[in-house]
Design a protein around this motif. Structure first.
Motif, PDB file in Angstrom:
ATOM      1  N   MET A 246      -8.580 -29.479  65.373  1.00  0.00           N
ATOM      2  CA  MET A 246      -7.419 -29.476  64.485  1.00  0.00           C
ATOM      3  C   MET A 246      -7.712 -30.338  63.270  1.00  0.00           C
ATOM      4  SD  MET A 246      -4.272 -28.555  63.793  1.00  0.00           S
ATOM      5  CE  MET A 246      -3.469 -27.978  65.303  1.00  0.00           C
ATOM      6  N   VAL A 247      -7.467 -29.786  62.086  1.00  0.00           N
ATOM      7  CA  VAL A 247      -7.662 -30.506  60.832  1.00  0.00           C
ATOM      8  C   VAL A 247      -6.288 -30.817  60.244  1.00  0.00           C
ATOM      9  CG1 VAL A 247      -8.686 -30.474  58.531  1.00  0.00           C
ATOM     10  CG2 VAL A 247      -9.806 -29.249  60.413  1.00  0.00           C
ATOM     11  N   LEU A 248      -6.029 -32.085  60.012  1.00  0.00           N
ATOM     12  CA  LEU A 248      -4.788 -32.513  59.385  1.00  0.00           C
ATOM     13  C   LEU A 248      -5.009 -32.678  57.892  1.00  0.00           C
ATOM     14  CD1 LEU A 248      -1.915 -33.738  59.268  1.00  0.00           C
ATOM     15  CD2 LEU A 248      -2.957 -35.949  59.862  1.00  0.00           C
ATOM     16  N   VAL A 249      -4.201 -31.987  57.095  1.00  0.00           N
ATOM     17  CA  VAL A 249      -4.270 -32.114  55.638  1.00  0.00           C
ATOM     18  C   VAL A 249      -3.031 -32.857  55.162  1.00  0.00           C
ATOM     19  CG1 VAL A 249      -4.413 -30.917  53.418  1.00  0.00           C
ATOM     20  CG2 VAL A 249      -5.615 -29.992  55.416  1.00  0.00           C
ATOM     21  N   VAL A 250      -3.257 -33.994  54.532  1.00  0.00           N
ATOM     22  CA  VAL A 250      -2.172 -34.820  54.004  1.00  0.00           C
ATOM     23  C   VAL A 250      -2.168 -34.682  52.491  1.00  0.00           C
ATOM     24  CG1 VAL A 250      -1.246 -37.160  53.822  1.00  0.00           C
ATOM     25  CG2 VAL A 250      -2.395 -36.422  55.929  1.00  0.00           C
ATOM     26  N   GLY A 251      -1.017 -34.267  51.957  1.00  0.00           N
ATOM     27  CA  GLY A 251      -0.943 -33.871  50.551  1.00  0.00           C
ATOM     28  C   GLY A 251      -1.001 -32.358  50.453  1.00  0.00           C
ATOM     29  N   ALA A 252      -0.521 -31.681  51.493  1.00  0.00           N
ATOM     30  CA  ALA A 252      -0.720 -30.237  51.651  1.00  0.00           C
ATOM     31  C   ALA A 252       0.016 -29.380  50.637  1.00  0.00           C
ATOM     32  CB  ALA A 252      -0.310 -29.809  53.065  1.00  0.00           C
ATOM     33  N   THR A 253       1.055 -29.900  49.990  1.00  0.00           N
ATOM     34  CA  THR A 253       1.748 -29.109  48.974  1.00  0.00           C
ATOM     35  C   THR A 253       1.320 -29.509  47.561  1.00  0.00           C
ATOM     36  OG1 THR A 253       3.642 -30.625  48.988  1.00  0.00           O
ATOM     37  CG2 THR A 253       3.763 -28.708  50.439  1.00  0.00           C
TER      38      THR A 253
ATOM     39  N   ALA B  88       2.556 -40.059  65.087  1.00  0.00           N
ATOM     40  CA  ALA B  88       2.723 -38.831  65.867  1.00  0.00           C
ATOM     41  C   ALA B  88       1.918 -37.689  65.273  1.00  0.00           C
ATOM     42  CB  ALA B  88       4.206 -38.461  65.924  1.00  0.00           C
ATOM     43  N   LEU B  89       1.804 -37.690  63.951  1.00  0.00           N
ATOM     44  CA  LEU B  89       1.108 -36.621  63.245  1.00  0.00           C
ATOM     45  C   LEU B  89      -0.364 -36.548  63.615  1.00  0.00           C
ATOM     46  CD1 LEU B  89       1.646 -34.577  60.837  1.00  0.00           C
ATOM     47  CD2 LEU B  89       0.692 -36.347  59.362  1.00  0.00           C
ATOM     48  N   CYS B  90      -0.992 -37.687  63.889  1.00  0.00           N
ATOM     49  CA  CYS B  90      -2.439 -37.740  64.127  1.00  0.00           C
ATOM     50  C   CYS B  90      -2.830 -37.414  65.563  1.00  0.00           C
ATOM     51  CB  CYS B  90      -2.969 -39.120  63.753  1.00  0.00           C
ATOM     52  SG  CYS B  90      -3.030 -39.430  61.970  1.00  0.00           S
ATOM     53  N   GLU B  91      -1.871 -37.271  66.444  1.00  0.00           N
ATOM     54  CA  GLU B  91      -2.186 -36.959  67.835  1.00  0.00           C
ATOM     55  C   GLU B  91      -2.818 -35.574  67.950  1.00  0.00           C
ATOM     56  OE1 GLU B  91       1.401 -37.399  70.039  1.00  0.00           O
ATOM     57  OE2 GLU B  91       1.569 -39.568  69.661  1.00  0.00           O
ATOM     58  N   GLY B  92      -3.958 -35.499  68.630  1.00  0.00           N
ATOM     59  CA  GLY B  92      -4.647 -34.231  68.826  1.00  0.00           C
ATOM     60  C   GLY B  92      -5.422 -33.742  67.623  1.00  0.00           C
TER      61      GLY B  92
ATOM     62  N   LYS C  43      -7.302 -44.054  63.153  1.00  0.00           N
ATOM     63  CA  LYS C  43      -8.155 -44.887  64.015  1.00  0.00           C
ATOM     64  C   LYS C  43      -7.564 -45.001  65.412  1.00  0.00           C
ATOM     65  CE  LYS C  43     -10.274 -47.725  60.369  1.00  0.00           C
ATOM     66  NZ  LYS C  43     -10.385 -49.094  59.795  1.00  0.00           N
ATOM     67  N   ALA C  44      -6.255 -45.203  65.488  1.00  0.00           N
ATOM     68  CA  ALA C  44      -5.586 -45.341  66.788  1.00  0.00           C
ATOM     69  C   ALA C  44      -5.689 -44.061  67.610  1.00  0.00           C
ATOM     70  CB  ALA C  44      -4.120 -45.720  66.581  1.00  0.00           C
ATOM     71  N   ALA C  45      -5.723 -42.908  66.924  1.00  0.00           N
ATOM     72  CA  ALA C  45      -5.806 -41.610  67.601  1.00  0.00           C
ATOM     73  C   ALA C  45      -7.248 -41.158  67.814  1.00  0.00           C
ATOM     74  CB  ALA C  45      -5.046 -40.560  66.794  1.00  0.00           C
ATOM     75  N   SER C  46      -8.195 -42.016  67.460  1.00  0.00           N
ATOM     76  CA  SER C  46      -9.634 -41.711  67.614  1.00  0.00           C
ATOM     77  C   SER C  46     -10.047 -40.447  66.862  1.00  0.00           C
ATOM     78  CB  SER C  46      -9.992 -41.579  69.106  1.00  0.00           C
ATOM     79  OG  SER C  46      -9.723 -42.781  69.797  1.00  0.00           O
ATOM     80  N   VAL C  47      -9.507 -40.299  65.664  1.00  0.00           N
ATOM     81  CA  VAL C  47      -9.893 -39.180  64.806  1.00  0.00           C
ATOM     82  C   VAL C  47     -11.382 -39.302  64.469  1.00  0.00           C
ATOM     83  CG1 VAL C  47      -9.608 -38.194  62.496  1.00  0.00           C
ATOM     84  CG2 VAL C  47      -7.608 -38.821  63.846  1.00  0.00           C
ATOM     85  N   LYS C  48     -12.107 -38.191  64.551  1.00  0.00           N
ATOM     86  CA  LYS C  48     -13.566 -38.238  64.403  1.00  0.00           C
ATOM     87  C   LYS C  48     -14.034 -38.265  62.949  1.00  0.00           C
ATOM     88  CE  LYS C  48     -14.301 -35.720  68.747  1.00  0.00           C
ATOM     89  NZ  LYS C  48     -14.818 -34.466  69.345  1.00  0.00           N
TER      90      LYS C  48
END
Length: 295
Positions: free
Chosen positions: A1-8, A62-66, A102-107
């Motif tokens: 899963m890729v999280l994009v922040v600033g998506a709009t 919550a957003l960074c989970e998974g 970092k807390a969610a261990s994002v790679k």
């Protein structure tokens, strides 16, 4: 899963589209006040929509989970809403995101930054460098982009190709590696899965560095009509920088001074390494002038 922040936003929206076309699973952070049209367009691309705000650390946790990878292009500079500032979004908000990742261990963490102007200290620059340092312990990629042609060579900032007038800061003779936001979106997308981009800062510009006066000359040649120029002396620009009290005004004045100084980047190695085709100023000029003719 890729999280994009600033998506709009300008770059983030394009990144979402490109990732979706490549078959990536994408989660987009949008705000309750984001454009409904933009949000629905993202949703129609199969992108997972999450509502939150960088200024709200709980929603970001919550957003960074998974999430496997974060790509952040968010900034208060081009699109501001109530409560937005360089301090609340570009500094504290981005740090909320880094800490949550970092807390969610994002790679992986891909961060859109900009080129540093020598000899200038200002709030936006300080915020960007703070985030760059914070992600140095992660598998990061920092994209330090040069000046966006769609922004700095547009009517909104004094380059009015519709009415053939151009504001020139200082003498206008320093080469700049004008870059398209679409190419910035592409390098962010490519960097995501390219091992060569890991633990790396990529200085990113267009295919050639040309001065503002040369840009005008090319628009004149392609459009077949001369431009009227409005030169703003460097002394006035420096006075605006020194006298600015608001962090956004201070930062904008500094960016103009940075533009005046120039920013030439040799892109040969990046083009070869990532196989990316860069948009030229000539291509941009043909595109915007062509729309005027068609209208």
């Amino acid at each position: 899963m890729v999280l994009v922040v600033g998506a709009t936003g300008l770059v983030g929206n394009e990144i979402c589209r490109r990732l979706s076309r490549r078959g990536e699973r994408v989660r987009a952070l949008v705000r309750a006040t984001s454009s409904t049209e933009k949000v629905e367009t993202l949703r129609s691309c199969g992108i997972e929509i999450r509502v939150g705000d960088l200024k709200d650390s709980d929603s970001i946790n919550a957003l960074c989970e998974g999430v496997d990878t974060v790509i952040s292009t968010a900034s208060s500079t081009l699109s501001r809403q109530a409560g937005d500032s360089i301090e609340s979004v570009d500094s504290a908000g981005q740090m909320n995101l880094v800490n949550a990742a970092k807390a969610a261990s994002v790679k992986r963490f891909v961060f859109l930054s900009f080129r540093q102007s020598p000899g200038l200290s200002f709030p936006l620059n300080d915020a960007k460098r703070e985030v760059e340092k914070a992600i140095a312990s992660m598998n990061f990629t920092i994209i330090q982009a040069s000046w966006f042609m769609e922004v700095w060579l547009s009517p909104g900032l004094g380059f009015d190709y519709t009415n053939r007038t151009a504001r020139i800061y200082g003498p206008g003779t320093s080469p700049v590696s004008w870059v398209s936001y679409q190419d910035v979106a592409e390098i962010c997308t490519l960097a995501l899965r390219n091992p060569a981009a890991g633990h790396k800062t990529i200085e990113f510009g267009g295919p050639a560095a040309i001065s503002p006066l040369e840009v005008v000359a090319r628009f004149e040649k392609i459009g077949g009509r001369p431009f009227n120029l409005d030169h703003v002396p460097e002394t006035i620009l420096r006075a605006q920088f020194e006298q600015a009290t608001d962090s956004m005004q201070k930062s904008f004045a500094a960016l103009i001074l940075g533009l005046l100084q120039g920013d030439a980047i040799n892109m040969a190695s990046i083009v070869e390494q990532f196989g990316i085709k860069l948009t030229s100023v000539d291509e941009y000029a043909r595109g915007v002038l062509g729309k005027i003719t068609a209208a």
